[in-house]
Design a protein around this motif. Sequence first.
Motif, PDB file in Angstrom:
ATOM      1  N   ILE A   1      22.072 -34.347 -52.591  1.00 31.81           N
ATOM      2  CA  ILE A   1      22.043 -35.378 -53.634  1.00 31.81           C
ATOM      3  C   ILE A   1      23.366 -36.137 -53.655  1.00 31.81           C
ATOM      4  CG2 ILE A   1      21.816 -35.792 -56.112  1.00 31.81           C
ATOM      5  CD1 ILE A   1      20.072 -33.219 -56.218  1.00 31.81           C
ATOM      6  N   ARG A   2      24.465 -35.413 -53.580  1.00 34.51           N
ATOM      7  CA  ARG A   2      25.779 -36.079 -53.560  1.00 34.51           C
ATOM      8  C   ARG A   2      25.905 -37.026 -52.374  1.00 34.51           C
ATOM      9  NH1 ARG A   2      27.791 -30.768 -54.882  1.00 34.51           N
ATOM     10  NH2 ARG A   2      28.565 -30.701 -57.041  1.00 34.51           N
ATOM     11  N   GLY A   3      25.281 -36.676 -51.269  1.00 33.69           N
ATOM     12  CA  GLY A   3      25.409 -37.475 -50.054  1.00 33.69           C
ATOM     13  C   GLY A   3      24.606 -38.759 -50.062  1.00 33.69           C
ATOM     14  N   ALA A   4      23.690 -38.914 -51.032  1.00 36.53           N
ATOM     15  CA  ALA A   4      22.888 -40.144 -51.098  1.00 36.53           C
ATOM     16  C   ALA A   4      23.777 -41.325 -51.465  1.00 36.53           C
ATOM     17  CB  ALA A   4      21.763 -39.985 -52.119  1.00 36.53           C
ATOM     18  N   ARG A   5      23.578 -42.431 -50.779  1.00 36.76           N
ATOM     19  CA  ARG A   5      24.412 -43.619 -51.028  1.00 36.76           C
ATOM     20  C   ARG A   5      23.610 -44.795 -51.585  1.00 36.76           C
ATOM     21  NH1 ARG A   5      27.536 -40.350 -51.007  1.00 36.76           N
ATOM     22  NH2 ARG A   5      29.245 -39.887 -49.546  1.00 36.76           N
ATOM     23  N   THR A   6      22.316 -44.776 -51.412  1.00 41.11           N
ATOM     24  CA  THR A   6      21.497 -45.911 -51.834  1.00 41.11           C
ATOM     25  C   THR A   6      20.319 -45.420 -52.667  1.00 41.11           C
ATOM     26  OG1 THR A   6      20.044 -45.797 -49.908  1.00 41.11           O
ATOM     27  CG2 THR A   6      22.073 -47.117 -49.689  1.00 41.11           C
ATOM     28  N   ARG A   7      19.679 -46.350 -53.369  1.00 39.15           N
ATOM     29  CA  ARG A   7      18.478 -46.008 -54.150  1.00 39.15           C
ATOM     30  C   ARG A   7      17.355 -45.548 -53.224  1.00 39.15           C
ATOM     31  NH1 ARG A   7      20.549 -50.425 -56.786  1.00 39.15           N
ATOM     32  NH2 ARG A   7      21.164 -50.035 -58.964  1.00 39.15           N
ATOM     33  N   ALA A   8      17.299 -46.088 -52.019  1.00 38.97           N
ATOM     34  CA  ALA A   8      16.277 -45.655 -51.064  1.00 38.97           C
ATOM     35  C   ALA A   8      16.462 -44.188 -50.705  1.00 38.97           C
ATOM     36  CB  ALA A   8      16.313 -46.520 -49.808  1.00 38.97           C
ATOM     37  N   GLU A   9      17.716 -43.782 -50.494  1.00 31.93           N
ATOM     38  CA  GLU A   9      17.982 -42.390 -50.163  1.00 31.93           C
ATOM     39  C   GLU A   9      17.649 -41.472 -51.344  1.00 31.93           C
ATOM     40  OE1 GLU A   9      22.034 -42.379 -48.917  1.00 31.93           O
ATOM     41  OE2 GLU A   9      21.593 -43.223 -46.931  1.00 31.93           O
ATOM     42  N   VAL A  10      17.917 -41.939 -52.572  1.00 25.66           N
ATOM     43  CA  VAL A  10      17.558 -41.146 -53.752  1.00 25.66           C
ATOM     44  C   VAL A  10      16.039 -41.050 -53.878  1.00 25.66           C
ATOM     45  CG1 VAL A  10      17.689 -40.986 -56.264  1.00 25.66           C
ATOM     46  CG2 VAL A  10      19.700 -41.724 -54.969  1.00 25.66           C
ATOM     47  N   ALA A  11      15.339 -42.151 -53.601  1.00 24.32           N
ATOM     48  CA  ALA A  11      13.870 -42.133 -53.663  1.00 24.32           C
ATOM     49  C   ALA A  11      13.298 -41.129 -52.669  1.00 24.32           C
ATOM     50  CB  ALA A  11      13.313 -43.528 -53.395  1.00 24.32           C
ATOM     51  N   ARG A  12      13.894 -41.061 -51.489  1.00 25.02           N
ATOM     52  CA  ARG A  12      13.441 -40.092 -50.487  1.00 25.02           C
ATOM     53  C   ARG A  12      13.634 -38.660 -51.005  1.00 25.02           C
ATOM     54  NH1 ARG A  12      12.591 -41.055 -45.273  1.00 25.02           N
ATOM     55  NH2 ARG A  12      13.770 -43.002 -45.434  1.00 25.02           N
ATOM     56  N   LEU A  13      14.769 -38.410 -51.636  1.00 29.56           N
ATOM     57  CA  LEU A  13      15.025 -37.084 -52.196  1.00 29.56           C
ATOM     58  C   LEU A  13      14.057 -36.775 -53.344  1.00 29.56           C
ATOM     59  CD1 LEU A  13      18.935 -37.061 -52.236  1.00 29.56           C
ATOM     60  CD2 LEU A  13      17.426 -35.733 -50.733  1.00 29.56           C
ATOM     61  N   MET A  14      13.732 -37.791 -54.132  1.00 33.49           N
ATOM     62  CA  MET A  14      12.756 -37.586 -55.207  1.00 33.49           C
ATOM     63  C   MET A  14      11.391 -37.212 -54.632  1.00 33.49           C
ATOM     64  SD  MET A  14      13.507 -40.402 -58.168  1.00 33.49           S
ATOM     65  CE  MET A  14      15.010 -40.337 -59.152  1.00 33.49           C
TER      66      MET A  14
ATOM     67  N   GLY B   1      13.540 -30.003 -58.777  1.00 36.73           N
ATOM     68  CA  GLY B   1      13.854 -31.362 -59.172  1.00 36.73           C
ATOM     69  C   GLY B   1      12.629 -32.159 -59.560  1.00 36.73           C
ATOM     70  N   GLN B   2      12.873 -33.359 -60.094  1.00 41.34           N
ATOM     71  CA  GLN B   2      11.795 -34.227 -60.550  1.00 41.34           C
ATOM     72  C   GLN B   2      11.948 -35.623 -59.952  1.00 41.34           C
ATOM     73  OE1 GLN B   2      11.394 -32.170 -64.970  1.00 41.34           O
ATOM     74  NE2 GLN B   2      11.037 -34.350 -64.754  1.00 41.34           N
ATOM     75  N   SER B   3      10.912 -36.430 -60.202  1.00 39.13           N
ATOM     76  CA  SER B   3      10.882 -37.788 -59.680  1.00 39.13           C
ATOM     77  C   SER B   3      10.436 -38.748 -60.772  1.00 39.13           C
ATOM     78  CB  SER B   3       9.931 -37.865 -58.490  1.00 39.13           C
ATOM     79  OG  SER B   3       9.737 -39.205 -58.081  1.00 39.13           O
ATOM     80  N   PHE B   4      10.652 -40.031 -60.533  1.00 40.14           N
ATOM     81  CA  PHE B   4      10.140 -41.054 -61.445  1.00 40.14           C
ATOM     82  C   PHE B   4       8.624 -41.212 -61.312  1.00 40.14           C
ATOM     83  CE2 PHE B   4      13.598 -43.984 -63.214  1.00 40.14           C
ATOM     84  CZ  PHE B   4      14.511 -42.949 -63.316  1.00 40.14           C
ATOM     85  N   PHE B   5       8.079 -40.706 -60.203  1.00 38.47           N
ATOM     86  CA  PHE B   5       6.623 -40.740 -59.981  1.00 38.47           C
ATOM     87  C   PHE B   5       6.212 -39.391 -59.391  1.00 38.47           C
ATOM     88  CE2 PHE B   5       8.223 -45.053 -59.650  1.00 38.47           C
ATOM     89  CZ  PHE B   5       7.393 -45.733 -60.542  1.00 38.47           C
ATOM     90  N   ASN B   6       5.122 -38.841 -59.890  1.00 37.79           N
ATOM     91  CA  ASN B   6       4.696 -37.500 -59.490  1.00 37.79           C
ATOM     92  C   ASN B   6       3.474 -37.563 -58.579  1.00 37.79           C
ATOM     93  OD1 ASN B   6       6.657 -36.325 -61.228  1.00 37.79           O
ATOM     94  ND2 ASN B   6       5.298 -36.684 -62.961  1.00 37.79           N
TER      95      ASN B   6
ATOM     96  N   GLY C   1       6.414 -40.442 -64.168  1.00 39.27           N
ATOM     97  CA  GLY C   1       7.384 -39.362 -64.315  1.00 39.27           C
ATOM     98  C   GLY C   1       8.607 -39.874 -65.048  1.00 39.27           C
ATOM     99  N   GLY C   2       9.755 -39.262 -64.766  1.00 37.13           N
ATOM    100  CA  GLY C   2      11.005 -39.741 -65.332  1.00 37.13           C
ATOM    101  C   GLY C   2      11.402 -39.122 -66.654  1.00 37.13           C
ATOM    102  N   LEU C   3      10.552 -38.254 -67.233  1.00 44.08           N
ATOM    103  CA  LEU C   3      10.867 -37.624 -68.515  1.00 44.08           C
ATOM    104  C   LEU C   3      10.952 -36.112 -68.339  1.00 44.08           C
ATOM    105  CD1 LEU C   3       8.429 -39.591 -70.883  1.00 44.08           C
ATOM    106  CD2 LEU C   3      10.774 -40.179 -70.221  1.00 44.08           C
ATOM    107  N   THR C   4      11.910 -35.491 -69.013  1.00 41.56           N
ATOM    108  CA  THR C   4      12.054 -34.039 -68.903  1.00 41.56           C
ATOM    109  C   THR C   4      11.856 -33.322 -70.233  1.00 41.56           C
ATOM    110  OG1 THR C   4      14.448 -34.355 -69.007  1.00 41.56           O
ATOM    111  CG2 THR C   4      13.489 -34.048 -66.846  1.00 41.56           C
ATOM    112  N   LEU C   5      11.768 -34.045 -71.337  1.00 44.90           N
ATOM    113  CA  LEU C   5      11.384 -33.445 -72.609  1.00 44.90           C
ATOM    114  C   LEU C   5       9.857 -33.323 -72.651  1.00 44.90           C
ATOM    115  CD1 LEU C   5      13.859 -35.156 -75.117  1.00 44.90           C
ATOM    116  CD2 LEU C   5      13.811 -32.757 -74.424  1.00 44.90           C
TER     117      LEU C   5
ATOM    118  N   LYS D   1       7.047 -51.171 -64.576  1.00 43.83           N
ATOM    119  CA  LYS D   1       8.140 -51.075 -65.551  1.00 43.83           C
ATOM    120  C   LYS D   1       9.057 -49.894 -65.227  1.00 43.83           C
ATOM    121  CE  LYS D   1       4.977 -52.974 -68.998  1.00 43.83           C
ATOM    122  NZ  LYS D   1       4.187 -52.679 -70.216  1.00 43.83           N
ATOM    123  N   ILE D   2       8.474 -48.777 -64.819  1.00 48.03           N
ATOM    124  CA  ILE D   2       9.290 -47.619 -64.445  1.00 48.03           C
ATOM    125  C   ILE D   2      10.089 -47.930 -63.180  1.00 48.03           C
ATOM    126  CG2 ILE D   2       9.224 -45.215 -63.681  1.00 48.03           C
ATOM    127  CD1 ILE D   2       6.758 -44.835 -65.448  1.00 48.03           C
TER     128      ILE D   2
END
Length: 690
Positions: A147-160, A168-173, A193-197, A304-305
Amino acid sequence: MKTAWLAAACAAALLAASPSAFAADAATTAPETAARDLSKAPRMGPWGFDMAGRDTASSPGKSLFAYANGAYMEKLTIPADRSTYGAFNVLDELSKDRMRAVIEKAAAGGTAGGVEAKVGALYRSFMDEAKVEALGARPLEADLARIRGARTRAEVARLMGATAGGFGQSFFNPQVYDDAKDPLKYAVYLSQGGLTLPDRDYYLDAKFEPQRKAYEAYVAKLLGLAGWPNPEASAKAIVAMETEVAKISWTRAERRDDDKTYNPVETAKLAAFAPGFDWSAFLDGAGLAKATRVIAAENTAFPKIAAIYGATDVETLKAWLAFTTVDQAASYLSKDFDQARFDFRAKTLSGTPAQQPRWKRGVNLVDANLGEAVGKLYVDAYFPADSKARMEALVGDLKTAMGARIQKLDWMGPETKRKALEKLGKFTVKIGYPDKWRDYSGLQIVDGDLYGNVERAAAFDWNFRTARLNQPVDRAEWEMTPATINAYYSSTKNEIVFPAAILQPPFFDPEGDPAVNYGGIGGVIGHEITHGFDDQGRKSDGDGRLSEWWTKDDEAKFAVQAERLGKQYSATEVLPGAKINGELTMGENIADLGGLLLALDAYRLSLKGKPAPVIDGLTGDQRVFLGWAQVWRGKYRDDFMKQILVSDPHAPPVARVDLPVRNIDAFYEAFGVKPGDPMYVPPEQRVRIW
């Protein structure tokens, strides 16, 4: 960790499972468990009903729940490690003790290899608390480094995307499940997705302000324990971001609609449909790169998400992904992580004061990840062969009763009746355990590697699901394990399923009064049958296909009655200022009403024209109603009640007894309920559906 998601409510269960709701007794120790007779569930009185549990100072006209259970409820104390306790939990204690017996036998090293060795090794890895404590946060290092190594939103999306098979969780399940409009094929479903409560209301409703503040502190604490930089600032940004997602998320009531949540989108068009999120990277990370089509559930929320994702700085997205990873992994880490998670998720959100003993959590872990392996051991040791045959006969009685009810309906036209009877005739029934057990040979379980075992189990399950995308649907598959105290209806398979563990008192007593059994397990069977004809289940035909098979006139008449039922529940206050959500609970409420009606009909049919016996001054019809009421006796902690009112499609226990019977004429006749009694509803105002 991820659990099986049933594609936008394609399956409807008798009740929602909760780890805190289904904990076993904290006072039980290993020697006590070993000494107990685990062969039979405790009986509910000599003929199946707990007469001493009644409150005879009350009356069914005031509250059937109180009359049937008042003395029991007066004495009932919720154990410290539970958020709720009652009849379900007592039976679940036995189920957990039985699983413990077979798991600990496997863990003792009596098996040279095979799946029992995996069961034993997974349990041992959880129970080796000293090893877990010594490792501290080290098991997290590789995941957090990615996660620390991700540099772009695309890389974060791949991790999600990769969180579908890990922590972990994602903005879309994503999930792979039967296609609701082509149920012989699997489809990729995506949900918001995107909510943890527990629910969007926790972010938006003023009454949850204390929980929101505690949540922000919890996020900061976990990030701090994990060594994430600037944990307080990150926590504030995370909660603010999730609040924005909550504002545009669909409500749980909206998400129940099978028509509105079926929205196919070609994967090539996702970028245009919901820009701001790298869909290609996400699907690749989830192992779904070959998918050409997805079904977007809450479709109007997706753009919107995605826009919120695209507008959020990368560091906040990474912090959120790090937090959700630690949050889901905390139970498998050292005590500082585990205790922090318990303090927030159990104590703050559910009001549960004490942590479960470790062995119980270990049993839950093994059941969640090797459920059919444990289930086979459970069935071999504890499930009587004749229970399956007796259950099949009961199901036959209830189906006959449903067929008779459909034929007699005065609000349904002949064409819809014909198709409804056709659907009923195509019901599949599964009882006890699968005919084909899950193959776990590809799952690697390593002694002493708890974190890795749980992560590999999640990946194993997700890979199993994604690998069958182009395969025909496995109609033999079960969505619950045999040791589960529950039951469900699947709309895509048009099937009702009853795991082995529920076929015991208070639901079913082979030595008990048939009337009580019809009210207990008969009501459960009827409940699941009725799910095939509730406000959502009715939309799928006999082949499990989401389709228009009702006439418009019949749909309109059904909707009028369903709306009236919903208003009854929405008017019911269960805590000061807190009422049931009649829209969210609609399907379960219809199933409860229909299930009890079918149970009563089936009991009467079983008498074959002979008069029902009177037992302890109670008629047969009275005992059917009391059998239903006895199943639901139990208490909830206030914080847990507040949580389920916004997140659970099932009404609280008192409502599941008192509200259905108010619409059943036979209840008035059985107990002499008259105008002026609190339970009385005039005949013309009673809801008539099935």
